[in-house]
Enzyme design. Sequence first.
Site, PDB file in Angstrom:
ATOM      1  N   ARG A  28       0.881  -1.185   0.000  1.00 46.00           N
ATOM      2  CA  ARG A  28       0.000   0.000   0.000  1.00 46.00           C
ATOM      3  C   ARG A  28       0.911   1.226   0.000  1.00 46.00           C
ATOM      4  O   ARG A  28       1.011   1.957   0.975  1.00 46.00           O
ATOM      5  CB  ARG A  28      -0.925  -0.035   1.217  1.00 46.00           C
ATOM      6  CG  ARG A  28      -1.985  -1.136   1.076  1.00 46.00           C
ATOM      7  CD  ARG A  28      -2.941  -1.139   2.226  1.00 46.00           C
ATOM      8  NE  ARG A  28      -2.284  -1.639   3.425  1.00 46.00           N
ATOM      9  CZ  ARG A  28      -2.501  -1.169   4.650  1.00 46.00           C
ATOM     10  NH1 ARG A  28      -3.340  -0.184   4.856  1.00 46.00           N
ATOM     11  NH2 ARG A  28      -1.861  -1.674   5.682  1.00 46.00           N
ATOM     12  N   HIS A  48      21.475   8.959  -9.442  1.00 43.96           N
ATOM     13  CA  HIS A  48      21.593   7.590  -9.943  1.00 43.96           C
ATOM     14  C   HIS A  48      23.046   7.343 -10.364  1.00 43.96           C
ATOM     15  O   HIS A  48      23.643   8.193 -11.040  1.00 43.96           O
ATOM     16  CB  HIS A  48      20.650   7.394 -11.142  1.00 43.96           C
ATOM     17  CG  HIS A  48      20.706   6.001 -11.670  1.00 43.96           C
ATOM     18  ND1 HIS A  48      20.140   4.929 -11.006  1.00 43.96           N
ATOM     19  CD2 HIS A  48      21.298   5.480 -12.777  1.00 43.96           C
ATOM     20  CE1 HIS A  48      20.379   3.823 -11.688  1.00 43.96           C
ATOM     21  NE2 HIS A  48      21.078   4.131 -12.758  1.00 43.96           N
ATOM     22  N   GLY A  87       8.232   7.133 -13.325  1.00 41.67           N
ATOM     23  CA  GLY A  87       9.019   5.976 -13.776  1.00 41.67           C
ATOM     24  C   GLY A  87      10.211   5.716 -12.869  1.00 41.67           C
ATOM     25  O   GLY A  87      10.422   6.414 -11.876  1.00 41.67           O
ATOM     26  N   VAL A  88      10.974   4.701 -13.249  1.00 49.32           N
ATOM     27  CA  VAL A  88      12.201   4.386 -12.496  1.00 49.32           C
ATOM     28  C   VAL A  88      13.381   5.059 -13.205  1.00 49.32           C
ATOM     29  O   VAL A  88      13.760   4.660 -14.302  1.00 49.32           O
ATOM     30  CB  VAL A  88      12.417   2.857 -12.415  1.00 49.32           C
ATOM     31  CG1 VAL A  88      13.740   2.537 -11.719  1.00 49.32           C
ATOM     32  CG2 VAL A  88      11.268   2.201 -11.669  1.00 49.32           C
TER      33      VAL A  88
END
Length: 213
Positions: free
Chosen positions: A71, A116, A150-151
Amino acid sequence: MDAQKKMNVAVLASGRGSNLQALLDAEKRGELPCAHIALVISDNPEAKALQRAQAAGVEAVFVDPTPFKKRRAEYDGEILKVLRSHHIEFLVLAGFMRILSDVLLNAYPNKIINIHPALLPAFPGLHGQRQALEYGAKVSGCTVHFVDAGVDTGPIILQAVVPVMDDDTEDTLSARILQYEHRTFPKALDLISRGLVRVEGRRVFIEEDPEQK
Ligand code: GRF
């Protein structure tokens, strides 16, 4: 700049927190004149990031994900309550190992950044350094980008290029990239907090710094 005018920032981190430390150190050195790291949130009670925050005198909050399995939106709602109660205006994801739901994305549109350890759009997702090495890339690096649904897909703000050496292992390449992460992330936050970053669709433009003219 007046302390009250600084952008109030929360850092979300799940682990080691070396990027958090780089941000805290940059603020301490006066390199983030328009941003204040006011809060650190973790989904991991053991995260070294929480200890680093405490050591720097920054409020550190563990938000327990265990009652919210599957959740995501409800868990993000819990985080949002903490952010609101601290008047947070901007979020930095520094090794936060969760994908954000619309609850946070809508509350902070274009106000969430991530780092990243690869040159996006190459090698998104987990183990960016290992992916670059296994692919045989000759350069890799790090990317600071806005966070979207998105990733690792949001608009790119800054990138740093790092060579891949023939004798690199995942560890040696990760360590080399990390040094660049620690410079690039505070730089991006500084530019944003000084209002020098403009987003047009996928493209991000860095305005000329009036103080450097
Ligand atoms: C860094 O490599 C970052 O690029 C990635 O997660 C790692 C976090 O490291 N998103 P740390 O917790 O900041 O030391």
